[in-house]
Design a protein around this motif. Structure first.
Motif, PDB file in Angstrom:
ATOM      1  N   ASP A  14      -1.612  10.115  -2.633  1.00 49.81           N
ATOM      2  CA  ASP A  14      -1.708   9.880  -1.192  1.00 49.81           C
ATOM      3  C   ASP A  14      -0.374   9.348  -0.672  1.00 49.81           C
ATOM      4  O   ASP A  14       0.116   9.745   0.371  1.00 49.81           O
ATOM      5  CB  ASP A  14      -2.815   8.863  -0.895  1.00 49.81           C
ATOM      6  CG  ASP A  14      -4.180   9.399  -1.311  1.00 49.81           C
ATOM      7  OD1 ASP A  14      -4.524  10.504  -0.872  1.00 49.81           O
ATOM      8  OD2 ASP A  14      -4.873   8.724  -2.102  1.00 49.81           O
ATOM      9  N   ILE A  15       0.202   8.394  -1.442  1.00 48.84           N
ATOM     10  CA  ILE A  15       1.397   7.686  -0.974  1.00 48.84           C
ATOM     11  C   ILE A  15       2.469   7.715  -2.061  1.00 48.84           C
ATOM     12  O   ILE A  15       2.174   7.430  -3.223  1.00 48.84           O
ATOM     13  CB  ILE A  15       1.052   6.201  -0.674  1.00 48.84           C
ATOM     14  CG1 ILE A  15      -0.057   6.115   0.381  1.00 48.84           C
ATOM     15  CG2 ILE A  15       2.295   5.430  -0.231  1.00 48.84           C
ATOM     16  CD1 ILE A  15      -0.843   4.823   0.348  1.00 48.84           C
ATOM     17  N   GLY A  29       3.554  -1.384   4.264  1.00 46.21           N
ATOM     18  CA  GLY A  29       2.475  -0.940   3.380  1.00 46.21           C
ATOM     19  C   GLY A  29       1.137  -0.921   4.105  1.00 46.21           C
ATOM     20  O   GLY A  29       0.358   0.033   3.998  1.00 46.21           O
ATOM     21  N   ARG A  30       0.866  -1.976   4.886  1.00 44.38           N
ATOM     22  CA  ARG A  30      -0.386  -2.024   5.661  1.00 44.38           C
ATOM     23  C   ARG A  30      -0.416  -0.920   6.695  1.00 44.38           C
ATOM     24  O   ARG A  30      -1.451  -0.284   6.922  1.00 44.38           O
ATOM     25  CB  ARG A  30      -0.553  -3.399   6.326  1.00 44.38           C
ATOM     26  CG  ARG A  30      -0.984  -4.484   5.347  1.00 44.38           C
ATOM     27  CD  ARG A  30      -1.281  -5.804   6.055  1.00 44.38           C
ATOM     28  NE  ARG A  30      -0.058  -6.466   6.511  1.00 44.38           N
ATOM     29  CZ  ARG A  30       0.645  -7.304   5.745  1.00 44.38           C
ATOM     30  NH1 ARG A  30       0.242  -7.586   4.522  1.00 44.38           N
ATOM     31  NH2 ARG A  30       1.744  -7.866   6.205  1.00 44.38           N
ATOM     32  N   GLU A  56       0.481  -3.774  -1.159  1.00 45.69           N
ATOM     33  CA  GLU A  56      -0.436  -3.645  -0.020  1.00 45.69           C
ATOM     34  C   GLU A  56      -1.249  -2.360  -0.096  1.00 45.69           C
ATOM     35  O   GLU A  56      -2.459  -2.373   0.108  1.00 45.69           O
ATOM     36  CB  GLU A  56       0.335  -3.697   1.297  1.00 45.69           C
ATOM     37  CG  GLU A  56       0.855  -5.064   1.651  1.00 45.69           C
ATOM     38  CD  GLU A  56      -0.244  -6.127   1.729  1.00 45.69           C
ATOM     39  OE1 GLU A  56      -1.335  -5.841   2.266  1.00 45.69           O
ATOM     40  OE2 GLU A  56       0.004  -7.246   1.229  1.00 45.69           O
ATOM     41  N   THR A  57      -0.574  -1.228  -0.380  1.00 45.81           N
ATOM     42  CA  THR A  57      -1.338   0.030  -0.434  1.00 45.81           C
ATOM     43  C   THR A  57      -2.338  -0.017  -1.595  1.00 45.81           C
ATOM     44  O   THR A  57      -3.381   0.639  -1.541  1.00 45.81           O
ATOM     45  CB  THR A  57      -0.412   1.264  -0.573  1.00 45.81           C
ATOM     46  OG1 THR A  57       0.331   1.177  -1.794  1.00 45.81           O
ATOM     47  CG2 THR A  57       0.556   1.377   0.592  1.00 45.81           C
ATOM     48  N   THR A  88      -1.276   5.542  -5.046  1.00 44.18           N
ATOM     49  CA  THR A  88       0.160   5.371  -4.781  1.00 44.18           C
ATOM     50  C   THR A  88       0.964   5.660  -6.041  1.00 44.18           C
ATOM     51  O   THR A  88       0.545   5.285  -7.135  1.00 44.18           O
ATOM     52  CB  THR A  88       0.439   3.902  -4.363  1.00 44.18           C
ATOM     53  OG1 THR A  88      -0.340   3.601  -3.208  1.00 44.18           O
ATOM     54  CG2 THR A  88       1.910   3.667  -4.053  1.00 44.18           C
ATOM     55  N   ILE A  98       0.965   1.990   6.491  1.00 43.06           N
ATOM     56  CA  ILE A  98       0.735   3.277   5.814  1.00 43.06           C
ATOM     57  C   ILE A  98      -0.761   3.488   5.605  1.00 43.06           C
ATOM     58  O   ILE A  98      -1.287   4.581   5.833  1.00 43.06           O
ATOM     59  CB  ILE A  98       1.492   3.325   4.462  1.00 43.06           C
ATOM     60  CG1 ILE A  98       2.996   3.347   4.715  1.00 43.06           C
ATOM     61  CG2 ILE A  98       1.065   4.544   3.652  1.00 43.06           C
ATOM     62  CD1 ILE A  98       3.859   3.262   3.471  1.00 43.06           C
ATOM     63  N   VAL A  99      -1.453   2.422   5.215  1.00 44.72           N
ATOM     64  CA  VAL A  99      -2.907   2.529   5.026  1.00 44.72           C
ATOM     65  C   VAL A  99      -3.577   2.894   6.354  1.00 44.72           C
ATOM     66  O   VAL A  99      -4.428   3.782   6.413  1.00 44.72           O
ATOM     67  CB  VAL A  99      -3.475   1.213   4.443  1.00 44.72           C
ATOM     68  CG1 VAL A  99      -4.992   1.265   4.375  1.00 44.72           C
ATOM     69  CG2 VAL A  99      -2.872   0.954   3.059  1.00 44.72           C
ATOM     70  N   SER A 130      -6.008  -0.595  -0.812  1.00 44.94           N
ATOM     71  CA  SER A 130      -6.796   0.470  -0.180  1.00 44.94           C
ATOM     72  C   SER A 130      -7.324   1.381  -1.284  1.00 44.94           C
ATOM     73  O   SER A 130      -6.923   1.264  -2.438  1.00 44.94           O
ATOM     74  CB  SER A 130      -5.891   1.283   0.748  1.00 44.94           C
ATOM     75  OG  SER A 130      -5.049   2.126  -0.023  1.00 44.94           O
TER      76      SER A 130
END
Ligand SMILES: Cc1cc2nc3c(=O)[nH]c(=O)nc-3n(C[C@H](O)[C@H](O)[C@H](O)COP(=O)(O)OP(=O)(O)OC[C@H]3O[C@@H](n4cnc5c(N)ncnc54)[C@H](O)[C@@H]3O)c2cc1C
Ligand code: SF4
Lengths: 120, 418
Positions: free
Chosen positions: B8-9, B319-320, B24-25, B32, B322-323, B28
């Motif tokens: 996803d990331i 990071g937040r 951070e990611t 990553t 991106i989520v 979720s």
């Protein structure tokens, strides 16, 4: 008596003024933004200390040298001798971050510890 | 053979920024991947064996490697995969909004990595002598301060016996002490500006502690030596012009350059990310999203930070975001943010109406009484006093949501008090 100092405990670098009357040995400190600055000024005027960081040789395949540090600021007068001692050492891995390399340097209660893990 | 991977990331760079974004990611459900060309996590922190990191982020004073281990541990979660020893060489947008990276590692060869969102955390590189054009021969013994730091702290090799450091940036100051503590004589630090460009604490504990002279408003006008550096010639500056009649010679076998850092944006350019000439990094909105939707940035690749704690805070915000982007809950209406008097730049360059905003600045002045002011559509809406501002220290402030309650242009300025 008045002395000007710059606190080195954090990047803000407060400009400190330490004052003391001639008949007393207690310094009063102004210009600090937090209590660490006051302590710093007192130590700096009586017994200056620094955190010592260095590297030591080791037998790892990945890292020719391992970073180490003093657990607390060490009185400056002990620094050179400590560095020479560290440069003469070779340590055996594995080691863990925080593990003690040299305990109680010059009876100060301060240790030299590893700054990182190394397993191979 | 090319290996294909899909996440996803994708986080490019496992320095303080990339690791904080991944931490951070990791919270979720998204998957990553964190990619770094070095074998170890932590980026530049690995070679910064001195203390002075983490007071703000971890409430404790740490060395670089200790800080790196802490952030790496926060990112080490089951839905985060690390690819170290892997360099990203190419990057492109796919027609369906995702991205494709080409990466190379000695272990896996070439990989094609797809991701729906990207975090750019490539850090920065050092300016070198070529960028400065100092005359003289090309003998051995000339290094950037960071290269010498890596040589000494990671590989355990001394760059020379006696050194002159050009530029008073933090890396140069830290290296002055490191060299002294390693038995190398440091003859002088030479700075063209009238004030040091590194933090005051570093001038105190890395130069003053050892009686190393700092020549302000001086310039190295010649580096001499045939095979190895033999001496440098230094001249005082008068209105920026070297006074050659007053030049003097300093014998040394090593010259270190600590003359600034440049964000590493080769890959960002390939993506067509719009850059800000004032920072050398991407133009971003309040979510730290670049001009290319789905591409976010933080840390030294965005603007050069003096404090790792700010790097981690900024990257964690990204990071937040991106989520939220992948959730479809990212608010991306954007109003311009600019600077006027006495500020070199502001990051981010856009704000979202009705949301609080965090802004970082680089002051252009040295002052012990200055007020930072914010004007929204020509109306003064916020201000804060600072008792010390200097170019060496980034300012960082938060504006509450109530203030940013209408759309329009937000302008910051720094007023010096009389
Ligand atoms: C010498 C020095 C001393 C410092 N001293 C202090 C201090 O005392 N206190 C403090 O708070 N801060 C200090 N800082 C600042 C702080 O440490 C840095 O700003 C911070 O660590 C930068 O983090 P970053 O993740 O943005 O960049 P970096 O740590 O540079 O990470 C970038 C990473 O991206 C990787 N990368 C780049 N391009 C690619 C690619 N194409 N493919 C794969 N990987 C790639 C690189 O290998 C690197 O690991 C210092 C900085 C330096 C340089
Ligand atoms: S007094 Fe406190 S805030 Fe000021 S420099 Fe020292 S540690 Fe930092």
């Amino acid at each position: 008596m008045e002395k000007k100092l710059i606190c080195i405990n954090c990047p803000i670098g407060c400009h400190l003024t330490a004052e003391r009357s001639n008949d007393s040995d207690a310094w009063s400190v102004t210009g600090n933004r937090c209590p660490r600055g006051e302590l710093y000024a007192r130590n700096e005027l009586t017994d200056p200390r620094r955190v010592v960081t260095a590297t030591v040789r080791c037998n790892s395949e990945l890292m020719p040298r391992l970073p180490v540090r003093s657990s607390e600021p060490l009185p400056k007068r002990y620094i050179d001798a400590l560095l020479n001692r560290l440069y003469d050492m070779e340590v055996k891995i594995p080691v863990k971050r925080g593990e003690v390399l040299i305990a109680n340097v010059e009876n100060t209660g301060i240790d030299v510890i590893f700054s990182c893990d190394c397993g191979k | 053979m090319i290996h294909d991977f899909s996440y996803d990331i994708a986080v490019i760079g496992a320095g303080a920024a990339g690791l904080a974004a991944a931490a951070e990611t990791a919270k979720s459900p998204f998957r990553t991947v964190v990619i770094d060309r070095e074998d170890q996590l932590g980026g530049i922190l690995r070679q910064c064996i001195h203390n002075g990191f983490g007071l703000r982020y971890f409430k404790e004073e740490l060395t670089g490697p200790e800080y790196a281990d802490r952030v790496a541990a926060l990112a080490a979660k089951p839905n985060v995969e690390f690819k170290t020893g892997t360099a990203v060489t190419e990057i492109k947008r796919l027609p369906d909004n995702g991205f494709e990276l080409l990466a190379f590692s000695a272990a896996e060869g070439v990989s094609r990595i797809r991701a729906r969102a990207l975090f750019l955390g490539m850090g920065c590189r050092e300016r070198n002598r070529g960028n400065l054009a100092i005359p003289g021969s090309r003998p051995a013994g000339i290094f950037t301060a960071g290269a010498a730091q890596k040589l000494l702290n990671i590989e355990g090799m001394l760059p020379g016996k006696s050194a002159v450091i050009v530029g008073s940036g933090d890396i140069g100051l830290i290296m002055a002490r490191r060299l002294r503590w390693s038995g190398v004589e440091v003859k002088a630090v030479v700075e063209i500006m009238p004030h040091p460009s590194g933090l005051t604490r570093n001038v105190v504990q890395c130069l003053n502690d050892f009686g190393i002279p700092l020549y302000l408003e001086h310039s190295v006008v010649n580096i001499a030596g045939r095979e190895r550096v033999q001496y440098v010639e230094v001249a005082p500056l008068d209105n920026g012009i070297p006074q050659l009649d007053r030049q003097f010679r300093i014998e040394c076998d090593t010259v270190l350059f600590s003359v600034g850092l440049i964000p590493e944006n080769e890959l960002s350019r390939q993506l067509g990310v719009e850059l800000n000439p004032a920072t050398g990094g991407a133009i971003v909105d309040a979510n730290l999203q670049t001009s290319v939707p789905g591409v976010f940035a933080g840390g030294n690749v965005l603007h050069v930070h003096d404090l790792v704690d700010f790097v981690s805070e900024e990257a964690a915000d990204a990071g937040r975001s991106i989520v939220h982007y992948l959730d479809g809950t990212l608010n991306s209406q954007a109003n311009p943010v600019t600077v006027s008097a006495n500020l070199k730049y502001v990051v981010p360059n856009k704000f979202n109406t009705g949301e609080k905003g965090t802004y970082s600045f680089r002051p252009l002045i040295v002052s012990d009484a200055a007020t930072l002011e914010a004007e929204l559509n020509g109306r003064l809406v916020w201000k804060r006093k600072f008792t010390y501002v200097k170019p060496a220290e980034m300012l960082k402030v938060e504006l509450p949501a109530e203030i940013l309650n209408e759309s329009g242009t937000l302008v910051f300025r720094l007023q010096e008090e009389a």
